[in-house]
Design an enzyme around this catalytic site. Sequence first.
Site, PDB file in Angstrom:
ATOM      1  N   ASN A   1     -37.916  18.501  16.087  1.00 16.80           N
ATOM      2  CA  ASN A   1     -36.612  18.030  16.597  1.00 16.80           C
ATOM      3  C   ASN A   1     -35.590  17.733  15.481  1.00 16.80           C
ATOM      4  O   ASN A   1     -34.597  17.070  15.719  1.00 16.80           O
ATOM      5  CB  ASN A   1     -36.765  16.847  17.557  1.00 16.80           C
ATOM      6  CG  ASN A   1     -37.312  15.592  16.887  1.00 16.80           C
ATOM      7  OD1 ASN A   1     -37.314  15.485  15.660  1.00 16.80           O
ATOM      8  ND2 ASN A   1     -37.766  14.637  17.680  1.00 16.80           N
TER       9      ASN A   1
ATOM     10  N   ALA B   1     -33.040   6.115  17.267  1.00 18.95           N
ATOM     11  CA  ALA B   1     -34.341   6.692  16.917  1.00 18.95           C
ATOM     12  C   ALA B   1     -34.370   6.994  15.415  1.00 18.95           C
ATOM     13  O   ALA B   1     -34.594   6.069  14.612  1.00 18.95           O
ATOM     14  CB  ALA B   1     -34.590   7.932  17.761  1.00 18.95           C
TER      15      ALA B   1
ATOM     16  N   ILE C   1     -40.212   2.129  23.957  1.00 23.59           N
ATOM     17  CA  ILE C   1     -38.815   1.673  23.938  1.00 23.59           C
ATOM     18  C   ILE C   1     -38.034   2.278  25.110  1.00 23.59           C
ATOM     19  O   ILE C   1     -37.367   1.564  25.863  1.00 23.59           O
ATOM     20  CB  ILE C   1     -38.142   2.023  22.589  1.00 23.59           C
ATOM     21  CG1 ILE C   1     -38.863   1.297  21.450  1.00 23.59           C
ATOM     22  CG2 ILE C   1     -36.656   1.668  22.613  1.00 23.59           C
ATOM     23  CD1 ILE C   1     -38.478   1.749  20.053  1.00 23.59           C
TER      24      ILE C   1
ATOM     25  N   HIS D   1     -29.563   0.369  10.780  1.00 22.79           N
ATOM     26  CA  HIS D   1     -30.980   0.379  11.194  1.00 22.79           C
ATOM     27  C   HIS D   1     -31.479  -1.033  11.553  1.00 22.79           C
ATOM     28  O   HIS D   1     -32.518  -1.476  11.051  1.00 22.79           O
ATOM     29  CB  HIS D   1     -31.858   0.984  10.087  1.00 22.79           C
ATOM     30  CG  HIS D   1     -33.041   1.718  10.636  1.00 22.79           C
ATOM     31  ND1 HIS D   1     -33.347   3.001  10.291  1.00 22.79           N
ATOM     32  CD2 HIS D   1     -33.972   1.350  11.537  1.00 22.79           C
ATOM     33  CE1 HIS D   1     -34.435   3.381  10.948  1.00 22.79           C
ATOM     34  NE2 HIS D   1     -34.826   2.396  11.718  1.00 22.79           N
TER      35      HIS D   1
ATOM     36  N   GLU E   1     -30.076   8.061   5.104  1.00 26.37           N
ATOM     37  CA  GLU E   1     -29.784   6.633   4.888  1.00 26.37           C
ATOM     38  C   GLU E   1     -30.620   6.004   3.776  1.00 26.37           C
ATOM     39  O   GLU E   1     -30.275   4.933   3.263  1.00 26.37           O
ATOM     40  CB  GLU E   1     -30.001   5.850   6.187  1.00 26.37           C
ATOM     41  CG  GLU E   1     -31.473   5.724   6.593  1.00 26.37           C
ATOM     42  CD  GLU E   1     -31.682   5.124   7.971  1.00 26.37           C
ATOM     43  OE1 GLU E   1     -30.836   5.309   8.853  1.00 26.37           O
ATOM     44  OE2 GLU E   1     -32.729   4.472   8.156  1.00 26.37           O
TER      45      GLU E   1
ATOM     46  N   ASP F   1     -38.934  13.657  28.686  1.00 22.40           N
ATOM     47  CA  ASP F   1     -39.977  13.363  27.702  1.00 22.40           C
ATOM     48  C   ASP F   1     -40.925  14.559  27.692  1.00 22.40           C
ATOM     49  O   ASP F   1     -41.149  15.189  28.728  1.00 22.40           O
ATOM     50  CB  ASP F   1     -40.738  12.090  28.102  1.00 22.40           C
ATOM     51  CG  ASP F   1     -41.540  11.509  26.950  1.00 22.40           C
ATOM     52  OD1 ASP F   1     -41.222  10.393  26.512  1.00 22.40           O
ATOM     53  OD2 ASP F   1     -42.496  12.177  26.477  1.00 22.40           O
TER      54      ASP F   1
ATOM     55  N   PRO G   1     -39.618  10.009  18.477  1.00 24.10           N
ATOM     56  CA  PRO G   1     -39.887  10.002  17.030  1.00 24.10           C
ATOM     57  C   PRO G   1     -39.289  11.238  16.376  1.00 24.10           C
ATOM     58  O   PRO G   1     -39.056  12.247  17.055  1.00 24.10           O
ATOM     59  CB  PRO G   1     -41.424  10.050  16.968  1.00 24.10           C
ATOM     60  CG  PRO G   1     -41.852  10.658  18.255  1.00 24.10           C
ATOM     61  CD  PRO G   1     -40.812  10.320  19.280  1.00 24.10           C
TER      62      PRO G   1
HETATM   63  P1  NAD Z   1     -43.393   5.889  21.535  1.00 28.47           P
HETATM   64  O1  NAD Z   1     -44.341   6.738  20.760  1.00 28.47           O
HETATM   65  O2  NAD Z   1     -43.921   4.805  22.383  1.00 28.47           O
HETATM   66  O3  NAD Z   1     -42.495   6.843  22.480  1.00 28.47           O
HETATM   67  C1  NAD Z   1     -41.938   8.047  22.059  1.00 28.47           C
HETATM   68  C2  NAD Z   1     -41.831   8.967  23.263  1.00 28.47           C
HETATM   69  O4  NAD Z   1     -41.160  10.151  22.854  1.00 28.47           O
HETATM   70  C3  NAD Z   1     -43.188   9.399  23.833  1.00 28.47           C
HETATM   71  O5  NAD Z   1     -43.213   9.188  25.226  1.00 28.47           O
HETATM   72  C4  NAD Z   1     -43.279  10.883  23.476  1.00 28.47           C
HETATM   73  O6  NAD Z   1     -43.974  11.640  24.452  1.00 28.47           O
HETATM   74  C5  NAD Z   1     -41.828  11.265  23.424  1.00 28.47           C
HETATM   75  N1  NAD Z   1     -41.517  12.423  22.580  1.00 28.47           N
HETATM   76  C6  NAD Z   1     -42.002  12.725  21.355  1.00 28.47           C
HETATM   77  N2  NAD Z   1     -41.385  13.818  20.870  1.00 28.47           N
HETATM   78  C7  NAD Z   1     -40.486  14.205  21.807  1.00 28.47           C
HETATM   79  C8  NAD Z   1     -39.543  15.267  21.895  1.00 28.47           C
HETATM   80  N3  NAD Z   1     -39.377  16.143  20.889  1.00 28.47           N
HETATM   81  N4  NAD Z   1     -38.801  15.365  23.016  1.00 28.47           N
HETATM   82  C9  NAD Z   1     -38.945  14.499  24.039  1.00 28.47           C
HETATM   83  N5  NAD Z   1     -39.827  13.463  24.022  1.00 28.47           N
HETATM   84  C10 NAD Z   1     -40.570  13.329  22.912  1.00 28.47           C
HETATM   85  O7  NAD Z   1     -42.352   5.355  20.471  1.00 28.47           O
HETATM   86  P2  NAD Z   1     -41.378   4.090  20.639  1.00 28.47           P
HETATM   87  O8  NAD Z   1     -42.089   2.870  20.187  1.00 28.47           O
HETATM   88  O9  NAD Z   1     -40.756   4.134  21.986  1.00 28.47           O
HETATM   89  O10 NAD Z   1     -40.295   4.428  19.500  1.00 28.47           O
HETATM   90  C11 NAD Z   1     -39.452   5.568  19.598  1.00 28.47           C
HETATM   91  C12 NAD Z   1     -38.742   5.779  18.287  1.00 28.47           C
HETATM   92  O11 NAD Z   1     -37.807   4.730  18.066  1.00 28.47           O
HETATM   93  C13 NAD Z   1     -39.642   5.691  17.037  1.00 28.47           C
HETATM   94  O12 NAD Z   1     -40.334   6.892  16.802  1.00 28.47           O
HETATM   95  C14 NAD Z   1     -38.656   5.374  15.954  1.00 28.47           C
HETATM   96  O13 NAD Z   1     -38.143   6.580  15.417  1.00 28.47           O
HETATM   97  C15 NAD Z   1     -37.542   4.640  16.676  1.00 28.47           C
HETATM   98  N6  NAD Z   1     -37.444   3.220  16.267  1.00 28.47           N
HETATM   99  C16 NAD Z   1     -36.254   2.769  15.795  1.00 28.47           C
HETATM  100  C17 NAD Z   1     -36.103   1.428  15.418  1.00 28.47           C
HETATM  101  C18 NAD Z   1     -34.773   0.886  14.938  1.00 28.47           C
HETATM  102  O14 NAD Z   1     -34.715  -0.263  14.486  1.00 28.47           O
HETATM  103  N7  NAD Z   1     -33.683   1.627  15.038  1.00 28.47           N
HETATM  104  C19 NAD Z   1     -37.208   0.565  15.487  1.00 28.47           C
HETATM  105  C20 NAD Z   1     -38.405   1.058  15.990  1.00 28.47           C
HETATM  106  C21 NAD Z   1     -38.522   2.384  16.379  1.00 28.47           C
END
Ligand code: NAD
Length: 333
Positions: free
Chosen positions: A213, A235, A157, A297, A265, A176, A208
């Site tokens: 975190n 997130a 994302i 959400h 939530e 990241d 995530p």
């Molecule tokens: P992804 O796994 O592709 O990317 C997550 C990135 O975060 C990775 O590059 C990882 O290295 C990095 N990361 C992990 N922990 C970290 C930290 N403590 N500090 C810095 N970087 C860190 O995941 P994605 O598909 O991009 O999704 C990201 C998040 O979005 C999901 O985990 C989920 O919580 C959220 N999400 C929300 C919705 C919504 O509708 N609001 C929908 C889908 C996903």
Amino acid sequence: MTKIAVYQVREEELPIVKKWSKDNNVEVKIIDGQITPQNIHLAKECDGVTTSQNTKVPTEVYEKLKEYGIKQIAQRSAGYDYYDLDAATKNNIIISNVPVYSPESIAEFAITQTLMLLRKVNKIEVKTKEGDFRWQPGIRGGLLGEMTVGVIGTGHIGRIVAKLFKGFGAKVIGYDLYPNDEATKYLEYKDSVEEVVKEADVVTLHVPATADNHHQFDYEMFKQFKPTAYFINDARGSIVDTEGLIQALDEGLIAGAALDTYENEGPYIPVDNRETGIDDKLFQRLLDHPKILFTPHIAHYTDVSVRNIMNIGLDSTLEVIKTGDTKNRVNKV
Ligand code: NAD
């Protein structure tokens, strides 16, 4: 003919299931509700199972599936925390998820929220409805193309978020734990979250939720933001200390926030709360806050996501039936 049991189908998903069934020449059996020990027998004559589960799947279910000769459950979401993966593995049941269904949907929503905050759309709408059409500084907008955007988490994302913001002409910086080459096309990595928030006019979260975190974005973190900065969280709610955020907004340490998620939530989203109301006082304060734009959400909720989640869940089910495994497997077998 191959037959798949499809649990927990919303009405809007029915045409997608029917089309997939026709295209793949597979019979589907729609079963109301989520998988439980009480209704798993309804899958007995089927070759595979898919569901959108947000209640626990107990050991008994995996044992029954094994007894019926069914080899998998395809979960139709990215999260699979409702499964007992060890119990599934013990019974040779493959659990799969939908790891990526439309990162573009969440990314476009982050842009939408940012522009709504920068251009004061909510305030303008209220004033306009009242018949007050004056131009005043309270509704004067900022220009994204002149700003620095900080992207925290540059995975599926976050990378697209960075690309889209760059398209508006913004300077994009990011952090990241594991930087990737693809993201460097659109952003400049910094060495810490703190470095990013000190410099950014907009900070957007795409990591995530982990044990590490929890409440990472607390009052102390918001103190390091620019007082003119906006904060976007698409997130997970647990990454933000809601009390700390509200205090920071009240004290003018940051300008505003758009939140698609809240730390507690669970009982309220996605539910119609109109009759029952919100018991959670902190949540209500957040909902009432004039500097917070809250959405339930729904960043992912687009036509494309709904279609992809169902189709990928069904594809994974068929993949296991045909090949004995799926690329979306999340447990060891
Ligand atoms: P992804 O796994 O592709 O990317 C997550 C990135 O975060 C990775 O590059 C990882 O290295 C990095 N990361 C992990 N922990 C970290 C930290 N403590 N500090 C810095 N970087 C860190 O995941 P994605 O598909 O991009 O999704 C990201 C998040 O979005 C999901 O985990 C989920 O919580 C959220 N999400 C929300 C919705 C919504 O509708 N609001 C929908 C889908 C996903």
